[in-house]
Design an enzyme around this catalytic site. Structure first.
Site, PDB file in Angstrom:
ATOM      1  N   HIS A   1       0.757  -1.073   0.014  1.00  0.00           N
ATOM      2  CA  HIS A   1      -0.088   0.105   0.042  1.00  0.00           C
ATOM      3  C   HIS A   1       0.761   1.279   0.010  1.00  0.00           C
ATOM      4  O   HIS A   1       1.925   1.057   0.597  1.00  0.00           O
ATOM      5  CB  HIS A   1      -0.855   0.073   1.314  1.00  0.00           C
ATOM      6  CG  HIS A   1      -1.857   1.027   1.000  1.00  0.00           C
ATOM      7  ND1 HIS A   1      -1.817   2.316   1.325  1.00  0.00           N
ATOM      8  CD2 HIS A   1      -3.282   0.757   0.433  1.00  0.00           C
ATOM      9  CE1 HIS A   1      -3.209   2.878   1.118  1.00  0.00           C
ATOM     10  NE2 HIS A   1      -3.949   1.964   0.528  1.00  0.00           N
TER      11      HIS A   1
ATOM     12  N   ASP B   1      -7.896  -5.267   0.325  1.00  0.00           N
ATOM     13  CA  ASP B   1      -8.475  -6.105  -0.730  1.00  0.00           C
ATOM     14  C   ASP B   1      -8.146  -7.699  -0.794  1.00  0.00           C
ATOM     15  O   ASP B   1      -8.564  -8.457  -1.663  1.00  0.00           O
ATOM     16  CB  ASP B   1      -7.809  -5.738  -2.437  1.00  0.00           C
ATOM     17  CG  ASP B   1      -8.565  -4.437  -2.660  1.00  0.00           C
ATOM     18  OD1 ASP B   1      -9.899  -4.220  -2.303  1.00  0.00           O
ATOM     19  OD2 ASP B   1      -7.994  -3.455  -3.448  1.00  0.00           O
TER      20      ASP B   1
END
Ligand code: CMC
Length: 434
Positions: A311, A368
């Site tokens: 991320h 996710d």
């Protein structure tokens, strides 16, 4: 600049023998930023920051995120408490209004969601124009853009009408999402019902059929609420920044949200949830050799990335991923489902978290990585996963659009660049070019 405080410190920049004093501003959680807005006018220099790794594009009071410590809050409330205790509608209200609703405010907002749940019958014909297997994100973004043709009456004074526009969008996007699924299945549309909660209504529109009535399951409704809450906002991510940039040109809310939906579609952003499931399915079908995929992800010559990992801002566990991982276990056991993809995901995570490549780069599972497993358990097809992300992110986009529109420091978004093309050269007429 909103509630930002101009700090006592200044940053000093030495350039071409001159010293420039740049103000330091401090946010409400103590984050510091150097205000460089006057830099070019004073010095002729711009800053260069590809991918906006280090650029604050605005001051915002919606979401706080500390990527080093793994902290996420909406309007000051920790994501863990919101996910545990609230419905998605309460959190949507919080994001768009700034405070949690009272019972009366919640009832009023829920009534508005009910009132706006239908879409114009003429819009339903649009679905027929898409070929089979059209990407649902393409359908969603064009449908949302089209809403301004059908509901133009609120475009002139958007801030006065923002509550209704927000309710209209949050309600209609859910209907559009469910209708696009029904169309893709070749099944009759199921209209929204006033007696159902937001999430139950969505599930009913998705899965009810004339031959097999859908039975609403509280575990499934709770899981969906949680997933949508966890996707509600994430400060200046790619799609939200897109909504703000598009809206900064003073384009209407529907068009700005449609731009955000298109940005979310990308596999490095919201499209990752679908890509994770495709990756896990492929590993499963190939006999479960997940180590091969870890090796591919680490190979600098291979463009493959372990989807659902890494991320831009989290350099530790993504707090949303921790909640979703637990919810995954809870939902699968409540529904009595055993999913081999969950086992592969857990094994992959365990190995990756110990692998020096992932450790050195601070790569952890993101939101996710596990969300698709819950969606799959509650019956949502893989090609709808990114649409689900859009449904969750919608209140955040609306909150940012409103904040941008109302910002006294608003300017059209227009970054600069460092030109590296050819220097000015003489023009050669066509006949003389060799
Ligand atoms: N697998 C393998 N290597 C990775 C991964 C990954 N998933 N993510 C980052 N890296 C490596 C990357 O190759 C680079 O290595 P090196 O320094 O040797 O060149 C290093 O880690 C830093 O990566 P980066 O690309 O500079 O980081 P970024 O901040 O630009 O990208 C990201 C962030 C999310 C796009 C990236 O981590 C990624 O592509 N992840 C996979 C896609 C994904 O899961 N996306 C969903 C993000 S969460 C939902 C959302 O908010 O949209």
């Amino acid at each position: 600049m909103g509630n930002v405080v101009v700090g006592q410190e200044t940053a000093e920049l030495k350039l071409d023998g001159k010293v420039y004093q740049l103000p330091v501003v401090v946010g409400s959680e103590g984050e510091k930023a150097i205000d460089i807005r006057a830099l070019r006018a004073q010095s002729g220099y711009i800053t260069l920051d590809s991918g906006f790794m280090n650029t604050g594009s605005c001051c915002s009071s919606i979401t706080f995120l500390d990527g080093e410590q793994g902290i996420l809050s909406y309007r000051g409330y920790g994501i863990e408490e919101l996910a545990e205790n609230c419905t998605f509608v309460e959190v949507a209200y919080l994001l768009d209004h700034g405070s949690l609703p009272t019972q009366t405010e919640l009832s009023k907002f829920s009534q508005m969601l009910g009132k706006y749940a239908m879409i114009h019958e003429d819009m339903i014909r649009f679905f027929d124009g898409y070929p089979p297997n059209s990407p649902p994100m393409a359908i969603l973004s064009s449908m949302v853009s089209s809403l301004c043709s059908f509901y133009p009456e609120m475009l002139d004074n958007p801030l006065e009408n923002i509550e209704e526009m927000a309710a209209r969008l949050i309600s209609k996007v859910r209907t559009i999402a469910a209708f696009s699924y029904k169309k893709s299945m070749g099944q009759p549309l199921v209209y929204p019902r006033h007696d159902l909660s937001y999430c139950a209504n969505f599930l009913n529109m998705m899965f009810d059929s004339p031959v097999n009535p859908y039975v609403i399951n509280d575990t499934v409704v709770r899981a969906l609420n949680k997933l949508l809450i966890l996707h509600g906002d994430h400060e200046q991510n790619c799609s939200t920044a897109t909504v703000r940039v598009a809206g900064s040109a003073r384009v209407n809310l529907y068009a700005s949200i449609s731009a955000g939906i298109n940005a979310l579609w990308g596999p490095l952003h919201g499209g990752a949830n679908q890509a994770v499931m495709e990756m896990l399915t492929q590993i499963h079908e190939e006999g479960g050799d997940y180590k091969k995929y870890i090796a591919k992800a680490k190979d600098p010559a291979d463009p493959f990335r372990l989807v659902g990992f890494g991320h831009r801002v989290y350099k530790t566990h993504d707090p949303r991923a921790l909640i979703i991982k637990k919810a995954c276990d809870d939902v699968l056991s409540a529904l009595n489902i055993s999913d081999p993809l969950l086992d592969i995901a857990k094994e992959l995570e365990e190995v990756a978290l110990k692998d020096p490549y992932f450790v050195e780069r601070n790569l952890y599972p993101n939101v996710d990585f596990y969300s698709g497993i819950i969606y799959r358990a509650i019956g949502i097809p893989t090609n709808m996963f990114t649409v689900m992300f859009a449904l969750g992110r919608l209140p955040g986009w609306i909150a940012h659009w409103k904040e941008m529109w109302d910002d006294p420091d608003w300017r059209i978004s227009r970054p600069r660049q460092v030109y590296v093309g050819p220097k000015r050269r003489p023009f050669v007429p066509l006949a003389e070019r060799t």
